[in-house]
Scaffold this motif. Structure first.
Motif, PDB file in Angstrom:
ATOM      1  N   ILE A  40      14.230 -20.445   8.405  1.00 34.14           N
ATOM      2  CA  ILE A  40      14.345 -22.139   8.842  1.00 34.14           C
ATOM      3  C   ILE A  40      14.507 -22.284  10.335  1.00 34.14           C
ATOM      4  CG2 ILE A  40      16.076 -23.869   8.634  1.00 34.14           C
ATOM      5  CD1 ILE A  40      17.006 -22.660   5.617  1.00 34.14           C
ATOM      6  N   ARG A  41      14.890 -21.513  10.973  1.00 32.34           N
ATOM      7  CA  ARG A  41      15.027 -21.860  12.544  1.00 32.34           C
ATOM      8  C   ARG A  41      13.748 -21.706  13.266  1.00 32.34           C
ATOM      9  NH1 ARG A  41      20.768 -19.219  12.459  1.00 32.34           N
ATOM     10  NH2 ARG A  41      22.064 -21.091  12.412  1.00 32.34           N
ATOM     11  N   GLN A  42      12.761 -20.778  12.607  1.00 29.84           N
ATOM     12  CA  GLN A  42      11.429 -20.509  13.097  1.00 29.84           C
ATOM     13  C   GLN A  42      10.414 -21.640  12.398  1.00 29.84           C
ATOM     14  OE1 GLN A  42      10.404 -18.395  15.387  1.00 29.84           O
ATOM     15  NE2 GLN A  42      12.625 -18.347  15.855  1.00 29.84           N
ATOM     16  N   ARG A  43      11.031 -22.439  11.328  1.00 24.08           N
ATOM     17  CA  ARG A  43      10.346 -23.496  10.848  1.00 24.08           C
ATOM     18  C   ARG A  43       9.241 -22.800   9.840  1.00 24.08           C
ATOM     19  NH1 ARG A  43      11.654 -25.293  15.224  1.00 24.08           N
ATOM     20  NH2 ARG A  43       9.703 -24.916  16.160  1.00 24.08           N
ATOM     21  N   LEU A  44       9.410 -21.616   9.480  1.00 20.65           N
ATOM     22  CA  LEU A  44       8.567 -21.017   8.492  1.00 20.65           C
ATOM     23  C   LEU A  44       8.935 -21.509   6.923  1.00 20.65           C
ATOM     24  CD1 LEU A  44       8.569 -17.276   9.626  1.00 20.65           C
ATOM     25  CD2 LEU A  44       6.556 -19.040   9.552  1.00 20.65           C
ATOM     26  N   LEU A  45      10.316 -22.099   7.013  1.00 21.99           N
ATOM     27  CA  LEU A  45      10.674 -22.983   5.885  1.00 21.99           C
ATOM     28  C   LEU A  45      10.901 -24.310   6.413  1.00 21.99           C
ATOM     29  CD1 LEU A  45      13.217 -20.955   3.758  1.00 21.99           C
ATOM     30  CD2 LEU A  45      11.137 -21.791   3.169  1.00 21.99           C
ATOM     31  N   ALA A  46       9.993 -25.215   6.284  1.00 19.66           N
ATOM     32  CA  ALA A  46       9.982 -26.486   7.023  1.00 19.66           C
ATOM     33  C   ALA A  46      11.184 -27.669   6.356  1.00 19.66           C
ATOM     34  CB  ALA A  46       8.642 -27.309   6.969  1.00 19.66           C
ATOM     35  N   PRO A  47      11.716 -28.587   6.919  1.00 23.59           N
ATOM     36  CA  PRO A  47      12.633 -29.514   6.546  1.00 23.59           C
ATOM     37  C   PRO A  47      12.101 -29.928   4.967  1.00 23.59           C
ATOM     38  CG  PRO A  47      12.347 -29.853   8.828  1.00 23.59           C
ATOM     39  CD  PRO A  47      11.251 -28.686   8.679  1.00 23.59           C
ATOM     40  N   GLY A  48      12.811 -30.130   4.223  1.00 23.28           N
ATOM     41  CA  GLY A  48      12.472 -30.568   2.876  1.00 23.28           C
ATOM     42  C   GLY A  48      12.061 -29.747   1.966  1.00 23.28           C
ATOM     43  N   ALA A  49      11.972 -28.395   2.541  1.00 18.39           N
ATOM     44  CA  ALA A  49      11.506 -27.103   1.608  1.00 18.39           C
ATOM     45  C   ALA A  49      12.170 -26.829   0.667  1.00 18.39           C
ATOM     46  CB  ALA A  49      10.857 -25.823   2.389  1.00 18.39           C
ATOM     47  N   ARG A  50      11.869 -26.670  -0.632  1.00 13.08           N
ATOM     48  CA  ARG A  50      13.081 -25.944  -1.586  1.00 13.08           C
ATOM     49  C   ARG A  50      13.137 -24.545  -1.464  1.00 13.08           C
ATOM     50  NH1 ARG A  50      13.132 -24.555  -7.075  1.00 13.08           N
ATOM     51  NH2 ARG A  50      14.873 -25.309  -8.371  1.00 13.08           N
ATOM     52  N   LEU A  51      14.329 -24.128  -1.481  1.00 14.07           N
ATOM     53  CA  LEU A  51      14.254 -22.834  -1.497  1.00 14.07           C
ATOM     54  C   LEU A  51      14.174 -22.210  -3.178  1.00 14.07           C
ATOM     55  CD1 LEU A  51      15.602 -23.204   1.038  1.00 14.07           C
ATOM     56  CD2 LEU A  51      17.549 -21.626   0.481  1.00 14.07           C
ATOM     57  N   PRO A  52      13.773 -20.833  -3.168  1.00 13.17           N
ATOM     58  CA  PRO A  52      13.547 -20.353  -4.612  1.00 13.17           C
ATOM     59  C   PRO A  52      14.894 -20.681  -5.604  1.00 13.17           C
ATOM     60  CG  PRO A  52      12.869 -18.752  -2.912  1.00 13.17           C
ATOM     61  CD  PRO A  52      13.748 -19.898  -2.331  1.00 13.17           C
ATOM     62  N   SER A  53      14.843 -20.616  -6.940  1.00 13.60           N
ATOM     63  CA  SER A  53      15.986 -21.189  -7.623  1.00 13.60           C
ATOM     64  C   SER A  53      16.769 -19.611  -7.497  1.00 13.60           C
ATOM     65  CB  SER A  53      15.553 -21.427  -8.823  1.00 13.60           C
ATOM     66  OG  SER A  53      14.706 -20.002  -9.407  1.00 13.60           O
ATOM     67  N   VAL A  54      18.048 -19.979  -7.926  1.00 16.16           N
ATOM     68  CA  VAL A  54      19.008 -18.728  -7.863  1.00 16.16           C
ATOM     69  C   VAL A  54      18.130 -17.499  -8.661  1.00 16.16           C
ATOM     70  CG1 VAL A  54      21.280 -17.845  -8.493  1.00 16.16           C
ATOM     71  CG2 VAL A  54      20.866 -20.065  -7.269  1.00 16.16           C
ATOM     72  N   ARG A  55      17.888 -17.773  -9.785  1.00 19.79           N
ATOM     73  CA  ARG A  55      17.229 -16.784 -10.759  1.00 19.79           C
ATOM     74  C   ARG A  55      16.107 -16.239 -10.123  1.00 19.79           C
ATOM     75  NH1 ARG A  55      16.478 -18.351 -16.939  1.00 19.79           N
ATOM     76  NH2 ARG A  55      18.603 -18.926 -16.597  1.00 19.79           N
ATOM     77  N   GLY A  88      18.451 -28.211  -7.002  1.00 22.28           N
ATOM     78  CA  GLY A  88      18.347 -27.001  -6.184  1.00 22.28           C
ATOM     79  C   GLY A  88      18.900 -27.220  -4.842  1.00 22.28           C
ATOM     80  N   PHE A  89      18.390 -26.138  -4.035  1.00 21.69           N
ATOM     81  CA  PHE A  89      18.683 -26.175  -2.648  1.00 21.69           C
ATOM     82  C   PHE A  89      17.499 -26.362  -1.712  1.00 21.69           C
ATOM     83  CE2 PHE A  89      21.861 -23.671  -4.756  1.00 21.69           C
ATOM     84  CZ  PHE A  89      23.070 -23.713  -4.162  1.00 21.69           C
ATOM     85  N   PHE A  90      17.673 -27.185  -0.544  1.00 20.71           N
ATOM     86  CA  PHE A  90      16.671 -27.702   0.071  1.00 20.71           C
ATOM     87  C   PHE A  90      16.941 -27.665   1.732  1.00 20.71           C
ATOM     88  CE2 PHE A  90      16.076 -29.608  -4.034  1.00 20.71           C
ATOM     89  CZ  PHE A  90      14.567 -29.762  -4.252  1.00 20.71           C
ATOM     90  N   VAL A  91      15.964 -27.380   2.538  1.00 20.18           N
ATOM     91  CA  VAL A  91      16.055 -27.189   3.805  1.00 20.18           C
ATOM     92  C   VAL A  91      16.543 -28.653   4.540  1.00 20.18           C
ATOM     93  CG1 VAL A  91      15.194 -26.589   6.030  1.00 20.18           C
ATOM     94  CG2 VAL A  91      14.648 -25.141   3.985  1.00 20.18           C
ATOM     95  N   ARG A  92      17.382 -28.739   5.434  1.00 21.62           N
ATOM     96  CA  ARG A  92      17.884 -29.858   5.857  1.00 21.62           C
ATOM     97  C   ARG A  92      16.978 -30.451   7.084  1.00 21.62           C
ATOM     98  NH1 ARG A  92      24.074 -30.719   7.091  1.00 21.62           N
ATOM     99  NH2 ARG A  92      23.236 -32.640   7.486  1.00 21.62           N
ATOM    100  N   ASP A  93      16.909 -31.553   7.303  1.00 22.82           N
ATOM    101  CA  ASP A  93      16.106 -31.934   8.641  1.00 22.82           C
ATOM    102  C   ASP A  93      16.877 -31.646   9.837  1.00 22.82           C
ATOM    103  OD1 ASP A  93      15.303 -33.626  10.864  1.00 22.82           O
ATOM    104  OD2 ASP A  93      13.925 -34.507   9.088  1.00 22.82           O
ATOM    105  N   ALA A  94      16.009 -30.881  10.763  1.00 22.67           N
ATOM    106  CA  ALA A  94      16.731 -30.714  12.015  1.00 22.67           C
ATOM    107  C   ALA A  94      17.526 -31.602  12.662  1.00 22.67           C
ATOM    108  CB  ALA A  94      15.750 -29.963  13.100  1.00 22.67           C
TER     109      ALA A  94
END
Length: 480
Positions: A40-55, A88-94
């Motif tokens: 997330i800090r390297q922005r390989l997961l950008a703001p708004g990106a959805r993390l994989p589901s728990v399963r 689900g879980f989403f990356v927050r805006d910086a």
């Protein structure tokens, strides 16, 4: 370029989930949270990106759902992600998350462009990168680069080599570029040509000269996200125009022009990134008529000129550089590290553009520009480009067969370096999963001015010939 969105010399390599160690000094949940946090800090997961589901994450990592929930809870506590009910879980805006620790670089790009760029610099592993924007290193001619530089260094005036170069760029290179442009029908005097540290810098010089905050700018959609990011950072309003196989959707463009009175239209006219399409002669003529009637400039980015047939129409040739500014460079054909680009402009704009260049970089590297001039003058670049085009034709044919055999559909006819394909599944989530396995993808959402889910992705024909990639792609796609 005056302002960089990234610094590859200081960026640490991205953490790669899938390397959890059961006997490490941290729990599995702590390791997993740390790896996602670094992404997330390297922005390989950008703001708004959805993390994989728990399963899905538990299955991919070989851990229990409880471990994934614990890791996501830690990311929530750090303010890096947010939970959305039943989604689900989403990356927050910086802008709305706590500052990173002091050891992490503080970088704030305006849009998601750096997510792909950082992956290109850091690399996703030793495997070919289907989402890469450049030719593979083994396609490039290192002996040509080294021998040309050696000749320039031995022939250079020792006094001139220790001084600033000419404000407009090396005169020898500008003369060679004028000859090269004539091959496309673009008539430009050397005095109308200004060199830059790459095509992106040339685009930046034009934007900073002709635009003010609040101005409206027409842009292709889809298109390369770096251009969206640059313009957004300048405070201008983007007016996305859908890109068709023949060029911009003229009806949409005409409506936007009438409503917003844009200052510029920025487009890749030949071998468009990411669709591979090229402007038809009729569409080019209509765009120039609109520009004339509504008094806006056309910025023609011809970055892929060396991979394209010279007979394809250029707007700068049609209007004689009256209302167009032409931009190109050599990083796509010689080496990404050879940051030599240029622009050709109406004579009335030249001094203003040179002033902007001086304020951003003073001058450009004269020795590198002289080496480029030598490559052009002696035909070395032309011969190298011919070899690359022949090799790319074969790679494109093989990649198209593999892509279609694995369920992909080409949205536009395959041409040039890039293919624009429909996968039938969310490519942002697919790109995350493929990255875990060491493959770099270019999800379609990176090529839109406004973030939106999409089943499209861009592939590089030169780096997508590996059947192993397509098998991994098909396996992950089936699992979604």
């Amino acid at each position: 370029m005056a302002a960089r969105e990234f610094d590859p010399t200081t960026a640490p390599p991205p953490a790669s989930p899938g390397t959890l160690a059961r006997h490490a000094g941290q729990t599995l949940a702590e390791q997993l949270a740390a790896q996602f946090a670094e992404r997330i800090r390297q922005r390989l997961l950008a703001p708004g990106a959805r993390l994989p589901s728990v399963r899905e994450c538990a299955r991919r990592q070989g851990v229990s759902p409880h471990t994934v929930v614990a890791a996501y809870d830690q990311l929530l506590a750090q303010g890096l992600v947010e939970a959305r009910r039943q989604r689900g879980f989403f990356v927050r805006d910086a802008q709305h998350r706590p500052a990173a620790p002091s050891s992490a670089p503080a970088l704030t790009p305006p849009v998601d462009a750096t997510a792909l760029i950082r992956g290109m610099f850091a690399g996703a592993g030793d495997r070919p990168a289907p989402g890469l924007g450049t030719l593979p290193p083994d396609w490039l001619d290192l002996p040509l680069l080294t021998s040309t530089l050696r000749r320039v260094l031995t022939q250079a005036d020792p006094v001139a080599a220790l001084q600033y170069g000419h404000p407009s760029g090396d005169p020898r290179l500008r003369n060679a570029l004028a000859v090269r442009l004539a091959d496309f029908g673009v008539r430009a005097e050397p005095r109308q040509i200004i060199t830059a540290t790459g095509a992106t810098h040339a685009l930046d010089i034009i934007s900073r000269t002709l635009l003010r905050p609040g101005d409206a700018v027409l842009v292709d959609e889809p298109a390369w996200a770096v251009e969206y990011a640059r313009l957004t950072q300048l405070g201008v309003r983007l007016l996305p125009v859908p890109r068709t196989p023949d060029g911009p959707d003229l009806a949409v463009m005409a409506a936007l022009v009438q409503a917003h009175q844009p200052r510029l239209y920025v487009t890749v006219s030949v071998l468009h990134n990411p669709t591979g399409g090229s402007l038809s002669l009729g569409t080019a003529h209509q765009v120039l008529k609109l520009a004339e009637a509504h008094d806006f400039w056309v910025v023609e980015d011809d970055t892929y000129a060396h991979l394209a047939p010279p007979h394809l129409p250029r707007m700068a040739a049609l209007d004689g550089l009256q209302r167009t500014l032409y931009v190109s460079g050599f990083s796509k054909i010689l080496s990404p590290g050879w940051r030599v680009g240029f622009l050709a402009a109406p004579q009335a704009l030249v001094e203003r553009l040179v002033d902007t260049k001086l304020l951003s970089t003073l001058t450009t590297p004269a020795l590198l520009e002289q080496a480029m001039a030598l490559c052009l003058e002696q035909g070395a670049l032309r011969r190298h480009a011919e070899r690359v085009v022949q090799r790319l034709d074969g790679a494109r044919q093989r990649t198209v067969q593999l892509a279609e055999a694995h369920g992909c559909r080409f949205v536009t006819p395959p041409a040039g370096l890039f293919g624009w394909v429909d996968t039938g599944t969310d490519t942002e989530a697919l790109a995350q999963a493929m990255h875990d396995d060491g493959w770099l993808l270019a999800s379609g959402h990176l090529f839109h001015a406004r973030r939106q889910p999409t089943t499209l992705m861009r592939i590089n024909f030169a780096t997508s010939q590996d059947a192993g990639f397509w098998r991994a792609y098909a396996k992950l796609r089936r699992g979604r």
